[in-house]
Design a protein around this motif. Structure first.
Motif, short mmCIF file in Angstrom:
data_model
loop_
_atom_site.label_atom_id
_atom_site.label_comp_id
_atom_site.label_asym_id
_atom_site.label_seq_id
_atom_site.Cartn_x
_atom_site.Cartn_y
_atom_site.Cartn_z
N VAL A 128 0.82 -1.22 0.00
CA VAL A 128 0.00 0.00 0.00
C VAL A 128 0.85 1.27 0.00
O VAL A 128 0.64 2.18 -0.81
N VAL A 129 1.84 1.32 0.91
CA VAL A 129 2.62 2.55 1.06
C VAL A 129 3.37 2.94 -0.23
O VAL A 129 3.45 4.13 -0.55
N PRO A 130 3.91 1.99 -1.01
CA PRO A 130 4.55 2.40 -2.26
C PRO A 130 3.59 3.18 -3.18
O PRO A 130 3.99 4.18 -3.78
N LEU A 131 2.34 2.73 -3.27
CA LEU A 131 1.37 3.46 -4.10
C LEU A 131 1.06 4.82 -3.50
O LEU A 131 0.85 5.81 -4.20
N LEU A 132 1.03 4.86 -2.15
CA LEU A 132 0.78 6.12 -1.44
C LEU A 132 1.90 7.12 -1.74
O LEU A 132 1.64 8.30 -2.03
N LEU A 133 3.15 6.65 -1.71
CA LEU A 133 4.29 7.53 -2.00
C LEU A 133 4.24 7.98 -3.47
O LEU A 133 4.56 9.13 -3.79
N GLU A 134 3.79 7.09 -4.35
CA GLU A 134 3.67 7.46 -5.76
C GLU A 134 2.59 8.53 -5.92
O GLU A 134 2.77 9.49 -6.67
N GLY A 135 1.49 8.38 -5.16
CA GLY A 135 0.44 9.39 -5.21
C GLY A 135 0.93 10.75 -4.74
O GLY A 135 0.50 11.79 -5.25
N GLN A 161 -2.38 17.90 15.14
CA GLN A 161 -1.50 17.92 13.95
C GLN A 161 -0.37 16.91 14.09
O GLN A 161 -0.02 16.21 13.13
N THR A 162 0.20 16.81 15.30
CA THR A 162 1.31 15.88 15.50
C THR A 162 0.86 14.45 15.26
O THR A 162 1.51 13.69 14.52
N ILE A 163 -0.27 14.08 15.88
CA ILE A 163 -0.76 12.71 15.72
C ILE A 163 -1.14 12.47 14.26
O ILE A 163 -0.85 11.42 13.69
N HIS A 164 -1.75 13.46 13.63
CA HIS A 164 -2.11 13.31 12.22
C HIS A 164 -0.86 13.00 11.38
O HIS A 164 -0.86 12.12 10.53
N ASP A 165 0.23 13.75 11.65
CA ASP A 165 1.43 13.57 10.84
C ASP A 165 2.03 12.17 11.04
O ASP A 165 2.46 11.52 10.08
N VAL A 166 2.06 11.73 12.31
CA VAL A 166 2.63 10.40 12.58
C VAL A 166 1.74 9.31 11.98
O VAL A 166 2.22 8.31 11.45
N ALA A 167 0.43 9.53 12.07
CA ALA A 167 -0.53 8.49 11.66
C ALA A 167 -0.88 8.56 10.19
O ALA A 167 -1.64 7.72 9.70
N HIS A 168 -0.34 9.56 9.48
CA HIS A 168 -0.79 9.87 8.11
C HIS A 168 -0.87 8.63 7.20
O HIS A 168 -1.91 8.31 6.65
N ASP A 169 0.25 7.92 7.07
CA ASP A 169 0.29 6.79 6.13
C ASP A 169 -0.63 5.67 6.60
O ASP A 169 -1.27 4.99 5.80
N GLN A 170 -0.68 5.50 7.93
CA GLN A 170 -1.52 4.44 8.46
C GLN A 170 -3.00 4.77 8.24
O GLN A 170 -3.78 3.89 7.89
N ARG A 171 -3.36 6.02 8.42
CA ARG A 171 -4.76 6.41 8.17
C ARG A 171 -5.15 6.17 6.72
O ARG A 171 -6.23 5.65 6.43
N HIS A 172 -4.27 6.56 5.79
CA HIS A 172 -4.58 6.33 4.38
C HIS A 172 -4.65 4.83 4.09
O HIS A 172 -5.51 4.37 3.33
N SER A 173 -3.74 4.07 4.69
CA SER A 173 -3.70 2.63 4.42
C SER A 173 -4.92 1.91 4.99
O SER A 173 -5.30 0.84 4.53
N MET A 174 -5.52 2.50 6.04
CA MET A 174 -6.70 1.91 6.67
C MET A 174 -7.99 2.49 6.10
O MET A 174 -9.07 2.12 6.52
N ALA A 175 -7.88 3.44 5.16
CA ALA A 175 -9.05 4.12 4.59
C ALA A 175 -9.84 4.88 5.64
O ALA A 175 -11.05 5.06 5.51
N PHE A 176 -9.15 5.31 6.72
CA PHE A 176 -9.79 6.27 7.62
C PHE A 176 -9.91 7.60 6.86
O PHE A 176 -9.03 7.93 6.07
N PRO A 177 -10.97 8.38 7.12
CA PRO A 177 -11.00 9.71 6.53
C PRO A 177 -9.81 10.53 7.06
O PRO A 177 -9.56 10.57 8.26
N CYS A 178 -9.04 11.11 6.15
CA CYS A 178 -7.83 11.85 6.55
C CYS A 178 -7.84 13.18 5.82
O CYS A 178 -8.38 13.28 4.74
N HIS A 179 -7.23 14.20 6.36
CA HIS A 179 -7.17 15.57 5.81
C HIS A 179 -8.51 16.27 5.92
O HIS A 179 -9.53 15.73 5.49
#
Lengths: 227, 64
Positions: free
Chosen positions: A28-35, B46-64
């Motif tokens: 997943v993260v590679p696609l995220l970085l590409e995005g 903001q701090t937690i958002h930044d740390v959790a950013h990739d994980q939130r996107h990977s989990m399809a949590f609403p982010c931003h």
């Protein structure tokens, strides 16, 4: 009992969180970085006069602190989901239903449907750079969808008679009839192939993690509690 | 010691079926779980958002 729930949730969540990071960093993260290359403008789709842009993800090993954060937050959220799952096991046990690794995997599949698949029907997994409706409204719709879908699936599994099935179906359908908060404009800057691939991988990886979590939690649950 | 002999027949899959007093413990575990999910997935800090950013996107949590 509480100790059994807390220990089971903690261990299953830790194991599932590690498995989650392994899958997400791989797929997943590679696609995220590409995005993010499109989000930042380093790559521009339709930018060369033709409808094409270079495909390929940047190397993943450049930002280890960033991935450490992903690992930490993955453990936190999967321990959270694991605790809720094991609380579900305990409530089912009160009603006379046993749970083992196999049944736990089915519970995990239900978790995937409630927490990932159903919300994705309204709010598709987003690549970075996606512009969407106001965050608070999306979080409320997402949470309500998860709760209603979980409740609906529980009614299917444990309810008695056609009324329970009907109520479960209504609960599952309701958030999609109401509709997720959306914008009336598309802002996407990434190639549609990349966004679609990202969304599909998020869901597939999520399904694998949830089933794994359910099986591990169910296996731990079926073990005798320490006395 | 009498408790043990009484609860033994009620055991399901190796442990006792929870009784009324266990509901408080289950509620605690559920609230703890929800709290962890909130921090990882929903906190607007903001701090937690930044740390959790990739994980939130990977989990399809609403982010931003």
């Amino acid at each position: 009992m509480t100790k059994h729930v807390l220990t089971g949730g903690l261990i299953a969540g830790l194991v599932a969180g590690l498995f989650a990071v392994l899958l997400q960093l791989t797929f997943v993260v590679p696609l995220l970085l590409e995005g993010e290359l499109y989000e930042s403008g380093d790559r521009v789709h339709f930018g060369t006069g033709g409808p094409e842009s270079i495909a390929g993800a940047p190397a993943i090993d450049g930002e280890m602190m960033r991935h450490a954060g992903t690992l930490a937050m993955s453990l936190v959220s999967w321990i959270g989901f694991a605790l809720l799952l094991v609380v579900g096991f305990a409530l089912a046990a009160r009603a006379g239903h046993s749970v083992d690794a196999r049944k736990g995997a089915i519970w995990g599949l239900a978790g995937f449907i409630a927490v990932a698949l159903a919300p994705a029907m309204g709010l598709a997994p987003e690549l970075p750079g996606t512009i969407a409706a106001e965050l608070g409204a999306r979080q409320i719709w997402w949470s309500a969808t998860v709760v209603l879908t979980a409740g609906g699936l529980a009614a299917f599994a444990f309810g008695k008679g056609p009324v329970a099935v009907f109520a479960g179906a209504v609960a599952i359908a309701l958030p999609h009839i109401v509709g997720a908060p959306t914008l009336d404009t598309y802002f996407g800057v990434s190639p549609p192939e990349l966004s679609a691939h990202f969304a599909a991988r998020v869901l597939a990886v999520s399904a694998a993690i949830w089933v794994f979590l359910g099986a591990v939690a169910g296996w731990l649950w079926a073990r005798p509690a320490p006395t | 010691m009498t408790t043990r002999t009484q609860t033994a027949p009620m055991q399901t899959a190796g442990h006792a079926v929870p009784k009324g007093r266990d509901l408080a413990g289950l509620a605690f575990a559920a609230i703890l779980g929800l709290g962890l999910i909130f921090v990882a997935g929903f906190s607007h800090s903001q701090t937690i958002h930044d740390v959790a950013h990739d994980q939130r996107h990977s989990m399809a949590f609403p982010c931003h």
